[in-house]
Design a protein around this motif. Structure first.
Motif, mmCIF file in Angstrom:
data_model
loop_
_atom_site.group_PDB
_atom_site.id
_atom_site.type_symbol
_atom_site.label_atom_id
_atom_site.label_comp_id
_atom_site.label_asym_id
_atom_site.label_seq_id
_atom_site.Cartn_x
_atom_site.Cartn_y
_atom_site.Cartn_z
ATOM 1 N N ARG A 198 0.797 -1.251 0.076
ATOM 2 C CA ARG A 198 0.166 0.044 0.006
ATOM 3 C C ARG A 198 0.806 1.298 0.117
ATOM 4 N N THR A 199 1.824 1.225 0.496
ATOM 5 C CA THR A 199 3.036 2.403 0.692
ATOM 6 C C THR A 199 3.363 2.669 -0.756
ATOM 7 N N MET A 200 3.638 1.569 -1.595
ATOM 8 C CA MET A 200 4.256 1.742 -2.983
ATOM 9 C C MET A 200 3.184 2.418 -3.741
ATOM 10 N N ARG A 201 1.889 1.891 -3.586
ATOM 11 C CA ARG A 201 0.985 2.396 -4.512
ATOM 12 C C ARG A 201 0.346 3.854 -4.114
ATOM 13 N N PHE A 202 0.689 4.185 -2.805
ATOM 14 C CA PHE A 202 0.374 5.658 -2.327
ATOM 15 C C PHE A 202 1.425 6.311 -2.916
ATOM 16 N N ILE A 203 2.713 6.012 -3.045
ATOM 17 C CA ILE A 203 3.754 6.889 -3.560
ATOM 18 C C ILE A 203 3.719 6.858 -5.017
ATOM 19 N N ARG A 204 3.117 6.026 -5.769
ATOM 20 C CA ARG A 204 2.904 6.132 -7.031
ATOM 21 C C ARG A 204 1.999 6.969 -7.474
ATOM 22 N N ALA A 205 0.810 7.051 -6.566
ATOM 23 C CA ALA A 205 -0.408 7.942 -6.912
ATOM 24 C C ALA A 205 0.179 9.416 -6.546
ATOM 25 N N LEU A 206 0.889 9.387 -5.561
ATOM 26 C CA LEU A 206 1.312 10.748 -4.919
ATOM 27 C C LEU A 206 2.327 11.596 -5.999
ATOM 28 N N ASP A 207 3.113 10.560 -6.505
ATOM 29 C CA ASP A 207 4.057 11.131 -7.652
ATOM 30 C C ASP A 207 3.441 11.410 -8.756
ATOM 31 N N GLU A 208 2.444 10.821 -9.245
ATOM 32 C CA GLU A 208 1.539 11.317 -10.484
ATOM 33 C C GLU A 208 0.989 12.455 -10.292
ATOM 34 N N ARG A 209 0.241 12.717 -9.088
ATOM 35 C CA ARG A 209 -0.490 14.010 -8.762
ATOM 36 C C ARG A 209 0.404 15.159 -8.565
ATOM 37 N N ARG A 245 7.075 7.745 4.198
ATOM 38 C CA ARG A 245 5.633 7.328 4.207
ATOM 39 C C ARG A 245 5.477 5.964 4.913
ATOM 40 N N TYR A 246 6.235 4.998 4.742
ATOM 41 C CA TYR A 246 6.300 3.652 5.509
ATOM 42 C C TYR A 246 6.366 3.909 6.959
ATOM 43 N N ARG A 247 7.196 4.873 7.362
ATOM 44 C CA ARG A 247 7.295 4.966 8.722
ATOM 45 C C ARG A 247 6.068 5.801 9.434
ATOM 46 N N GLY A 248 4.953 6.437 8.566
ATOM 47 C CA GLY A 248 4.156 6.994 9.138
ATOM 48 C C GLY A 248 3.769 8.426 8.756
ATOM 49 N N PHE A 249 4.658 9.078 7.675
ATOM 50 C CA PHE A 249 4.460 10.410 7.528
ATOM 51 C C PHE A 249 3.227 10.549 6.723
ATOM 52 N N THR A 250 2.521 11.712 7.133
ATOM 53 C CA THR A 250 1.075 11.780 6.574
ATOM 54 C C THR A 250 0.843 12.400 5.264
ATOM 55 N N LEU A 251 -0.114 12.500 4.954
ATOM 56 C CA LEU A 251 -0.310 13.169 3.486
ATOM 57 C C LEU A 251 -0.579 14.570 3.805
ATOM 58 N N ASP A 252 -0.730 15.199 4.902
ATOM 59 C CA ASP A 252 -0.687 16.574 5.257
ATOM 60 C C ASP A 252 0.690 16.969 5.534
ATOM 61 N N GLN A 253 1.417 16.069 5.767
ATOM 62 C CA GLN A 253 2.751 16.617 6.138
ATOM 63 C C GLN A 253 3.498 16.542 4.719
ATOM 64 N N PHE A 254 3.128 15.878 4.025
ATOM 65 C CA PHE A 254 3.806 15.869 2.667
ATOM 66 C C PHE A 254 3.641 17.138 1.996
ATOM 67 N N MET A 255 2.241 17.409 1.988
ATOM 68 C CA MET A 255 1.761 18.793 1.231
ATOM 69 C C MET A 255 2.133 19.731 2.066
#
Length: 405
Positions: free
Chosen positions: A56-67, A114-124
């Motif tokens: 799920r982390t890999m899929r999340f990062i793929r989606a984040l990268d594309e966006r 992300r695997y360690r728990g960095f949140t989507l809001d923190q990334f943004m």
């Protein structure tokens, strides 16, 4: 006989040079392209919850990268770097670590965070450099850091993290060394993981860091991402040796090369490397081989230095699909449910982007806080001059001028 030169005592009387490619380094592969375990491979012991979190982390990062790649093209963020094609190398290696191990990254390792728990809001918030950004807007986008997650803040200068990782790891070891015997008195609790690209391995910091780690026996895993290009420079124009792994052997460091698109191979190698580090206090070099599918960054156009055919040939093996196939064979995955979750994640990413870009920018005074408890006079004078300049030309600094007090 004493050996002050610290060399092998193998003597011969015939004139013979060792060929530069005499060392034949193999590449560890566990999963084939269809998600099957190779007949002579050993499947690593990976718990189901770990495997699903990794996937799920890999899929999340793929989606984040594309966006975020699209957001940069729209002018919403200034810069971005994708992990495209290297998701397994980063995520699986992070999964093999302890949460208290220190990670020192380069700039394409957002999956580990992300695997360690960095949140989507923190990334943004970091990418938009808003007032909720922990770095207070003083870093380029994707230069993340998290003290809570033991992820050292990324620096733009290439390879500076390598000698820093050696020093940090040596500090982790010292508290376990008996002062009288100068040997380990107990197993080392935590180690340091240092990520970098093969281009960074051409920097002097790489050689200084590895030699220091080998001599001092620091418990650090050097994880070299050999993705084929240092921006636009292909590997064949960067070095003549056998990849980066051969250099580890040259420095007297235990070394392994892995297929970076094979999550199980990466996980197995990193888990064993960590075990060696904690038991012996010695460094390990892992070289990951995975093609950089995307551009170096949003400032790069790879069509100027590599062909579409080359990209197509090297994009056939998707690390996410390969791991997904293994999960399905294990009956650990409900693909329909995961696809629905992926759609939800993509919606959340877009919503988080819209929120973060509307958050106010940090106050100008944040430029000079944190370095000193009280800003020194020279910094205060420079800040006063900057503030006066912006007030005089507010039209040139519309965002900043709006935040002046």
């Amino acid at each position: 006989m004493s050996n002050p030169n610290n060399v092998s005592q193998n003597i011969k009387h015939g004139l013979e040079f060792i060929d530069g490619h005499a060392l034949n380094i193999a590449t560890l592969k566990v999963l084939d392209a269809n998600g099957e375990i190779y007949p002579d491979a050993v499947e690593p012991d990976m718990a189901q919850d770990t495997a699903l979190h990794l996937y799920r982390t890999m899929r999340f990062i793929r989606a984040l990268d594309e966006r975020m790649q699209a957001a940069q093209r729209q002018g919403r963020v200034s810069f971005y770097m994708q992990c495209l094609g290297e998701e397994a190398a980063i995520t699986a290696s992070a999964a093999a670590l302890d949460i208290n191990d220190m990670i020192m990254a380069q700039y394409r390792e957002q999956a580990a965070l992300r695997y360690r728990g960095f949140t989507l809001d923190q990334f943004m918030n970091q990418m938009f450099s808003n007032e909720l950004d922990p770095a207070k807007g003083r870093q380029m986008p994707i230069h993340y850091g998290s003290k809570a997650l033991n992820y050292m803040t990324i620096s733009s200068p290439l390879a500076t993290q390598i000698p820093q990782a050696t020093g940090y790891a040596y500090g982790q070891k010292v508290k376990h060394v008996d002062k009288d015997t100068n040997t380990l008195s107990s197993q080392i609790d935590n180690i340091t993981m240092c990520y970098f690209g093969e281009g960074a391995a051409s920097e002097g910091d790489f050689h200084a860091g590895l030699n220091m780690a080998a001599v001092l026996k620091a418990p650090v895993i050097f994880f070299a991402r050999n993705n084929g290009y240092a921006i636009s420079t292909p590997a064949e124009e960067q070095f003549a040796g056998d990849g980066i792994a051969s250099r580890g052997v040259g420095y007297g460091i235990k070394t392994i090369r892995v297929d970076g698109t094979d999550a199980l191979a990466v996980y197995a190698a990193t888990k064993k490397a960590r075990e060696i580090c904690t038991m012996t206090g010695e460094p390990i070099l892992i070289e990951s081989i995975a093609y950089r599918v995307g551009a170096h960054s949003t400032s790069d156009d790879p069509s100027g230095y590599r062909s579409k055919q080359e990209e197509a040939d090297n994009s056939e093996t998707c690390p996410i699909k390969r791991f997904e196939a293994w999960l399905l064979k294990k009956q650990w995955l409900d693909l329909d449910a995961e696809n629905k979750l992926d759609e939800q994640v993509r919606e959340e990413i877009l919503e988080a982007l819209k929120v973060a870009e509307k958050v106010a920018k940090p106050e100008l005074i944040d430029l000079i806080t944190d370095v000193y408890d009280t800003p020194i006079p020279s910094l205060t004078r420079q800040f006063d001059e900057l503030e006066a300049h912006i007030k005089k030309h507010p039209q040139a600094y519309p965002t900043t001028a709006g935040r002046l007090k």
